[in-house]
Design a protein around this motif. Structure first.
Motif, PDB file in Angstrom:
ATOM      1  N   LYS A  40     -54.387  80.417  -6.928  1.00  0.00           N
ATOM      2  CA  LYS A  40     -55.680  79.708  -7.018  1.00  0.00           C
ATOM      3  C   LYS A  40     -55.571  78.295  -6.454  1.00  0.00           C
ATOM      4  CE  LYS A  40     -57.653  82.238 -10.886  1.00  0.00           C
ATOM      5  NZ  LYS A  40     -58.082  82.178 -12.296  1.00  0.00           N
ATOM      6  N   LEU A  41     -54.479  77.602  -6.742  1.00  0.00           N
ATOM      7  CA  LEU A  41     -54.297  76.244  -6.226  1.00  0.00           C
ATOM      8  C   LEU A  41     -54.258  76.212  -4.703  1.00  0.00           C
ATOM      9  CD1 LEU A  41     -51.660  74.700  -8.654  1.00  0.00           C
ATOM     10  CD2 LEU A  41     -54.001  73.926  -8.302  1.00  0.00           C
ATOM     11  N   THR A  42     -53.787  77.298  -4.093  1.00  0.00           N
ATOM     12  CA  THR A  42     -53.722  77.354  -2.628  1.00  0.00           C
ATOM     13  C   THR A  42     -55.025  77.888  -2.036  1.00  0.00           C
ATOM     14  OG1 THR A  42     -52.795  79.597  -2.550  1.00  0.00           O
ATOM     15  CG2 THR A  42     -51.224  77.764  -2.721  1.00  0.00           C
ATOM     16  N   ASN A  43     -56.052  78.009  -2.863  1.00  0.00           N
ATOM     17  CA  ASN A  43     -57.350  78.557  -2.428  1.00  0.00           C
ATOM     18  C   ASN A  43     -57.200  79.955  -1.826  1.00  0.00           C
ATOM     19  OD1 ASN A  43     -58.940  76.317  -3.222  1.00  0.00           O
ATOM     20  ND2 ASN A  43     -58.193  75.213  -1.433  1.00  0.00           N
ATOM     21  N   ASN A  44     -56.357  80.752  -2.472  1.00  0.00           N
ATOM     22  CA  ASN A  44     -56.104  82.137  -2.047  1.00  0.00           C
ATOM     23  C   ASN A  44     -55.674  82.212  -0.578  1.00  0.00           C
ATOM     24  OD1 ASN A  44     -56.781  83.226  -4.603  1.00  0.00           O
ATOM     25  ND2 ASN A  44     -58.933  83.084  -4.077  1.00  0.00           N
ATOM     26  N   HIS A  45     -54.793  81.305  -0.202  1.00  0.00           N
ATOM     27  CA  HIS A  45     -54.303  81.294   1.177  1.00  0.00           C
ATOM     28  C   HIS A  45     -53.687  82.656   1.496  1.00  0.00           C
ATOM     29  CE1 HIS A  45     -51.982  80.241   4.725  1.00  0.00           C
ATOM     30  NE2 HIS A  45     -52.851  79.227   4.864  1.00  0.00           N
ATOM     31  N   PRO A  46     -54.066  83.259   2.639  1.00  0.00           N
ATOM     32  CA  PRO A  46     -53.601  84.616   2.955  1.00  0.00           C
ATOM     33  C   PRO A  46     -52.076  84.789   2.923  1.00  0.00           C
ATOM     34  CG  PRO A  46     -55.321  83.956   4.472  1.00  0.00           C
ATOM     35  CD  PRO A  46     -54.994  82.742   3.638  1.00  0.00           C
ATOM     36  N   SER A  47     -51.323  83.817   3.383  1.00  0.00           N
ATOM     37  CA  SER A  47     -49.867  83.970   3.375  1.00  0.00           C
ATOM     38  C   SER A  47     -49.314  83.967   1.953  1.00  0.00           C
ATOM     39  CB  SER A  47     -49.194  82.881   4.215  1.00  0.00           C
ATOM     40  OG  SER A  47     -49.403  81.606   3.646  1.00  0.00           O
ATOM     41  N   VAL A  48     -49.930  83.203   1.069  1.00  0.00           N
ATOM     42  CA  VAL A  48     -49.492  83.158  -0.337  1.00  0.00           C
ATOM     43  C   VAL A  48     -49.880  84.457  -1.040  1.00  0.00           C
ATOM     44  CG1 VAL A  48     -49.745  81.955  -2.535  1.00  0.00           C
ATOM     45  CG2 VAL A  48     -49.610  80.634  -0.411  1.00  0.00           C
ATOM     46  N   VAL A  49     -51.101  84.905  -0.814  1.00  0.00           N
ATOM     47  CA  VAL A  49     -51.553  86.161  -1.421  1.00  0.00           C
ATOM     48  C   VAL A  49     -50.640  87.305  -0.991  1.00  0.00           C
ATOM     49  CG1 VAL A  49     -53.432  87.845  -1.494  1.00  0.00           C
ATOM     50  CG2 VAL A  49     -53.947  85.402  -1.665  1.00  0.00           C
ATOM     51  N   GLU A  50     -50.255  87.319   0.272  1.00  0.00           N
ATOM     52  CA  GLU A  50     -49.388  88.391   0.778  1.00  0.00           C
ATOM     53  C   GLU A  50     -48.028  88.391   0.073  1.00  0.00           C
ATOM     54  OE1 GLU A  50     -48.352  91.744   2.528  1.00  0.00           O
ATOM     55  OE2 GLU A  50     -50.341  90.837   2.665  1.00  0.00           O
ATOM     56  N   ILE A  51     -47.482  87.220  -0.191  1.00  0.00           N
ATOM     57  CA  ILE A  51     -46.188  87.135  -0.875  1.00  0.00           C
ATOM     58  C   ILE A  51     -46.245  87.817  -2.238  1.00  0.00           C
ATOM     59  CG2 ILE A  51     -44.568  85.540  -1.987  1.00  0.00           C
ATOM     60  CD1 ILE A  51     -45.260  83.549   0.278  1.00  0.00           C
ATOM     61  N   PHE A  52     -47.365  87.633  -2.945  1.00  0.00           N
ATOM     62  CA  PHE A  52     -47.480  88.132  -4.320  1.00  0.00           C
ATOM     63  C   PHE A  52     -48.378  89.353  -4.442  1.00  0.00           C
ATOM     64  CE2 PHE A  52     -46.513  83.586  -4.627  1.00  0.00           C
ATOM     65  CZ  PHE A  52     -45.304  83.688  -5.296  1.00  0.00           C
ATOM     66  N   ARG A  53     -48.689  89.990  -3.315  1.00  0.00           N
ATOM     67  CA  ARG A  53     -49.617  91.133  -3.319  1.00  0.00           C
ATOM     68  C   ARG A  53     -49.182  92.225  -4.304  1.00  0.00           C
ATOM     69  NH1 ARG A  53     -53.617  92.180  -0.473  1.00  0.00           N
ATOM     70  NH2 ARG A  53     -53.071  90.795   1.238  1.00  0.00           N
ATOM     71  N   LYS A  54     -47.913  92.586  -4.306  1.00  0.00           N
ATOM     72  CA  LYS A  54     -47.437  93.670  -5.178  1.00  0.00           C
ATOM     73  C   LYS A  54     -47.652  93.342  -6.650  1.00  0.00           C
ATOM     74  CE  LYS A  54     -44.053  95.617  -2.037  1.00  0.00           C
ATOM     75  NZ  LYS A  54     -42.633  95.914  -1.802  1.00  0.00           N
ATOM     76  N   GLN A  55     -47.303  92.119  -7.052  1.00  0.00           N
ATOM     77  CA  GLN A  55     -47.472  91.721  -8.454  1.00  0.00           C
ATOM     78  C   GLN A  55     -48.952  91.711  -8.841  1.00  0.00           C
ATOM     79  OE1 GLN A  55     -45.462  90.216  -6.265  1.00  0.00           O
ATOM     80  NE2 GLN A  55     -43.725  89.253  -7.255  1.00  0.00           N
ATOM     81  N   LEU A  56     -49.784  91.184  -7.960  1.00  0.00           N
ATOM     82  CA  LEU A  56     -51.210  91.092  -8.253  1.00  0.00           C
ATOM     83  C   LEU A  56     -51.852  92.475  -8.320  1.00  0.00           C
ATOM     84  CD1 LEU A  56     -52.033  88.059  -5.952  1.00  0.00           C
ATOM     85  CD2 LEU A  56     -51.817  88.033  -8.438  1.00  0.00           C
ATOM     86  N   GLU A  57     -51.501  93.347  -7.384  1.00  0.00           N
ATOM     87  CA  GLU A  57     -52.053  94.705  -7.396  1.00  0.00           C
ATOM     88  C   GLU A  57     -51.566  95.489  -8.602  1.00  0.00           C
ATOM     89  OE1 GLU A  57     -50.993  96.329  -3.605  1.00  0.00           O
ATOM     90  OE2 GLU A  57     -52.681  95.367  -2.580  1.00  0.00           O
ATOM     91  N   GLN A  58     -50.302  95.364  -8.969  1.00  0.00           N
ATOM     92  CA  GLN A  58     -49.767  96.091 -10.122  1.00  0.00           C
ATOM     93  C   GLN A  58     -50.479  95.667 -11.395  1.00  0.00           C
ATOM     94  OE1 GLN A  58     -47.642  98.694 -10.143  1.00  0.00           O
ATOM     95  NE2 GLN A  58     -48.120  98.838 -12.306  1.00  0.00           N
ATOM     96  N   ARG A  59     -50.721  94.395 -11.544  1.00  0.00           N
ATOM     97  CA  ARG A  59     -51.394  93.894 -12.749  1.00  0.00           C
ATOM     98  C   ARG A  59     -52.820  94.442 -12.820  1.00  0.00           C
ATOM     99  NH1 ARG A  59     -49.684  90.577 -16.995  1.00  0.00           N
ATOM    100  NH2 ARG A  59     -51.521  90.093 -18.188  1.00  0.00           N
ATOM    101  N   GLN A  60     -53.500  94.526 -11.656  1.00  0.00           N
ATOM    102  CA  GLN A  60     -54.862  95.070 -11.639  1.00  0.00           C
ATOM    103  C   GLN A  60     -54.844  96.524 -12.065  1.00  0.00           C
ATOM    104  OE1 GLN A  60     -56.210  94.296  -7.669  1.00  0.00           O
ATOM    105  NE2 GLN A  60     -56.724  92.168  -8.114  1.00  0.00           N
ATOM    106  N   LYS A  61     -53.836  97.304 -11.649  1.00  0.00           N
ATOM    107  CA  LYS A  61     -53.729  98.702 -12.052  1.00  0.00           C
ATOM    108  C   LYS A  61     -53.504  98.815 -13.545  1.00  0.00           C
ATOM    109  CE  LYS A  61     -51.826 100.378  -7.704  1.00  0.00           C
ATOM    110  NZ  LYS A  61     -50.595 100.897  -7.047  1.00  0.00           N
ATOM    111  N   ASP A  62     -52.675  97.925 -14.089  1.00  0.00           N
ATOM    112  CA  ASP A  62     -52.369  97.957 -15.518  1.00  0.00           C
ATOM    113  C   ASP A  62     -53.592  97.607 -16.360  1.00  0.00           C
ATOM    114  OD1 ASP A  62     -49.785  98.602 -14.885  1.00  0.00           O
ATOM    115  OD2 ASP A  62     -48.972  96.588 -15.235  1.00  0.00           O
ATOM    116  N   ASP A  63     -54.501  96.800 -15.806  1.00  0.00           N
ATOM    117  CA  ASP A  63     -55.693  96.373 -16.553  1.00  0.00           C
ATOM    118  C   ASP A  63     -56.763  97.458 -16.620  1.00  0.00           C
ATOM    119  OD1 ASP A  63     -54.549  93.955 -17.102  1.00  0.00           O
ATOM    120  OD2 ASP A  63     -55.604  92.857 -15.513  1.00  0.00           O
ATOM    121  N   ILE A  64     -56.649  98.474 -15.757  1.00  0.00           N
ATOM    122  CA  ILE A  64     -57.674  99.540 -15.716  1.00  0.00           C
ATOM    123  C   ILE A  64     -57.480 100.507 -16.856  1.00  0.00           C
ATOM    124  CG2 ILE A  64     -58.545 101.484 -14.367  1.00  0.00           C
ATOM    125  CD1 ILE A  64     -57.975  99.860 -11.872  1.00  0.00           C
TER     126      ILE A  64
END
Length: 64
Positions: A40-64
């Protein structure tokens, strides 16, 4: 592991995360929350989002 983007820094170590912005402590605690805060601090900068894509996607799956 230390990640840096512009004037923001994320330190991850053993399930803990620390987020700094302009050399000021922003957050210290659970690593997933630290990752989300950092992204969020990086304003969802694409390179930062890509680094953490797996963690972010996994958490979204767990929340469903």
């Amino acid at each position: 592991m230390i990640y840096t983007h512009e004037n923001h820094q994320l330190v991850l170590d053993k399930g803990q995360g620390i987020v700094y912005s302009n050399n000021r402590l922003i957050f210290k605690g659970f690593s997933y929350t630290a990752i989300v805060t950092f992204v969020k601090l990086t304003n969802n900068h694409p390179s930062v989002v890509e680094i953490f894509r797996k963690q972010l996607e996994q958490r979204q799956k767990d929340d469903i």
